[in-house]
Write a protein that holds these residues in place. Sequence first.
Motif, short mmCIF file in Angstrom:
data_model
loop_
_atom_site.label_atom_id
_atom_site.label_comp_id
_atom_site.label_asym_id
_atom_site.label_seq_id
_atom_site.Cartn_x
_atom_site.Cartn_y
_atom_site.Cartn_z
N THR A 171 0.87 -1.17 0.00
CA THR A 171 0.00 0.00 0.00
C THR A 171 0.91 1.22 0.00
O THR A 171 1.88 1.28 0.74
CB THR A 171 -0.91 0.03 1.25
N MET A 172 0.56 2.19 -0.85
CA MET A 172 1.34 3.42 -0.93
C MET A 172 0.38 4.60 -0.79
O MET A 172 -0.63 4.66 -1.49
CB MET A 172 2.08 3.51 -2.26
N ARG A 173 0.69 5.47 0.12
CA ARG A 173 -0.11 6.68 0.28
C ARG A 173 0.63 7.80 -0.42
O ARG A 173 1.75 8.16 -0.07
CB ARG A 173 -0.29 7.01 1.76
N GLY A 174 -0.02 8.34 -1.46
CA GLY A 174 0.59 9.42 -2.22
C GLY A 174 0.72 10.68 -1.38
O GLY A 174 0.02 10.85 -0.37
N GLY A 177 -6.59 -1.17 -5.70
CA GLY A 177 -7.59 -0.26 -5.18
C GLY A 177 -7.01 1.13 -5.03
O GLY A 177 -5.86 1.28 -4.63
N VAL A 178 -7.83 2.12 -5.35
CA VAL A 178 -7.40 3.52 -5.25
C VAL A 178 -8.48 4.29 -4.51
O VAL A 178 -9.68 4.09 -4.75
CB VAL A 178 -7.18 4.14 -6.65
N ALA A 179 -8.06 5.20 -3.65
CA ALA A 179 -9.00 6.05 -2.93
C ALA A 179 -8.37 7.41 -2.70
O ALA A 179 -7.15 7.52 -2.57
CB ALA A 179 -9.38 5.42 -1.59
N GLY A 180 -9.21 8.43 -2.68
CA GLY A 180 -8.73 9.78 -2.38
C GLY A 180 -9.13 10.82 -3.39
O GLY A 180 -9.16 12.01 -3.09
N ALA A 181 -9.43 10.42 -4.64
CA ALA A 181 -9.87 11.39 -5.64
C ALA A 181 -11.31 11.79 -5.32
O ALA A 181 -12.00 11.11 -4.56
CB ALA A 181 -9.77 10.77 -7.04
N PRO A 182 -11.79 12.90 -5.90
CA PRO A 182 -13.13 13.36 -5.58
C PRO A 182 -14.26 12.44 -6.05
O PRO A 182 -15.40 12.60 -5.63
CB PRO A 182 -13.24 14.72 -6.27
N SER A 183 -13.95 11.47 -6.92
CA SER A 183 -15.00 10.54 -7.36
C SER A 183 -14.43 9.14 -7.54
O SER A 183 -13.24 8.97 -7.82
CB SER A 183 -15.63 11.01 -8.68
N ALA A 228 -2.36 12.64 0.32
CA ALA A 228 -3.59 11.83 0.34
C ALA A 228 -4.18 11.84 1.74
O ALA A 228 -3.46 11.83 2.74
CB ALA A 228 -3.30 10.41 -0.11
N GLY A 229 -5.49 11.84 1.81
CA GLY A 229 -6.18 11.86 3.10
C GLY A 229 -5.96 10.58 3.89
O GLY A 229 -5.70 9.52 3.31
N PRO A 230 -6.10 10.67 5.21
CA PRO A 230 -5.86 9.50 6.06
C PRO A 230 -6.84 8.36 5.82
O PRO A 230 -6.51 7.20 6.03
CB PRO A 230 -5.97 10.06 7.49
N GLN A 231 -8.05 8.66 5.39
CA GLN A 231 -9.05 7.63 5.15
C GLN A 231 -8.76 6.84 3.87
O GLN A 231 -9.25 5.73 3.69
CB GLN A 231 -10.46 8.24 5.06
N SER A 232 -7.95 7.41 2.98
CA SER A 232 -7.74 6.79 1.67
C SER A 232 -6.95 5.48 1.75
O SER A 232 -7.15 4.59 0.92
CB SER A 232 -7.05 7.77 0.72
N TYR A 233 -6.10 5.36 2.72
CA TYR A 233 -5.25 4.17 2.87
C TYR A 233 -6.10 2.90 3.03
O TYR A 233 -5.98 1.95 2.27
CB TYR A 233 -4.33 4.39 4.07
N GLU A 234 -6.97 2.90 4.03
CA GLU A 234 -7.82 1.74 4.30
C GLU A 234 -8.84 1.52 3.20
O GLU A 234 -9.13 0.39 2.81
CB GLU A 234 -8.53 1.89 5.65
#
Length: 186
Positions: free
Chosen positions: A96-99, A163-169, A102-108
């Motif tokens: 897992t890589m946090r850019g 899996g990717v998370a953090g973008a507005p959509s 990136a927000g803290p919620q995006s990792y999980e």
Amino acid sequence: MKKANRTRLMAGGAIVALGLAGFGAYSASAGNTNAAPAAPAAQVNTEAENKNTTSSTHLTIAAATKAAQATLDAAKKENQRVSVAVVDRNGNTILTMRGDGAGPQSYEAAQKKAFTAVSWNAPTSELAKRLTNAPTLKDIPGTLFLGGGAPVTAKGAPIAGIGVAGAPSGDLDEKFAQAGVASLAE
């Protein structure tokens, strides 16, 4: 003194013999000093022709890193700050890589999207649509039915999930995940 030593030696020998007999490691008989060794345990044939085993394909850490970096690069080109997770076929996290930023919620969330994509061998945006007909799917532990997860396949079978998370959509998250999948074909 000699009698005490013999007693200890005999008692110690009896304890060792009882211990060996109790574990079944050796079979002994007082009248037979040529006792046969215990039968060998049944062996499982693990050769390719064995119908009781299976093999699977897994991403190397180098391939997972390549896909994750391609994902982060695609997000950066669009000025998005995301996290990316790559899981194996069993849903275990490879990395897992946090850019940056990136927000803290995006990792999980990224891990759960990757797990969901590989579990159903489908993009999570497609799976989110299935909730209309099967709303309890979202209750399965470890899953997240939001756009942003993409399966990685080999010979039609899922071998990993990104899996990717953090973008507005979720659409953007999934676009970046697909960039990671595409990098593996290069």
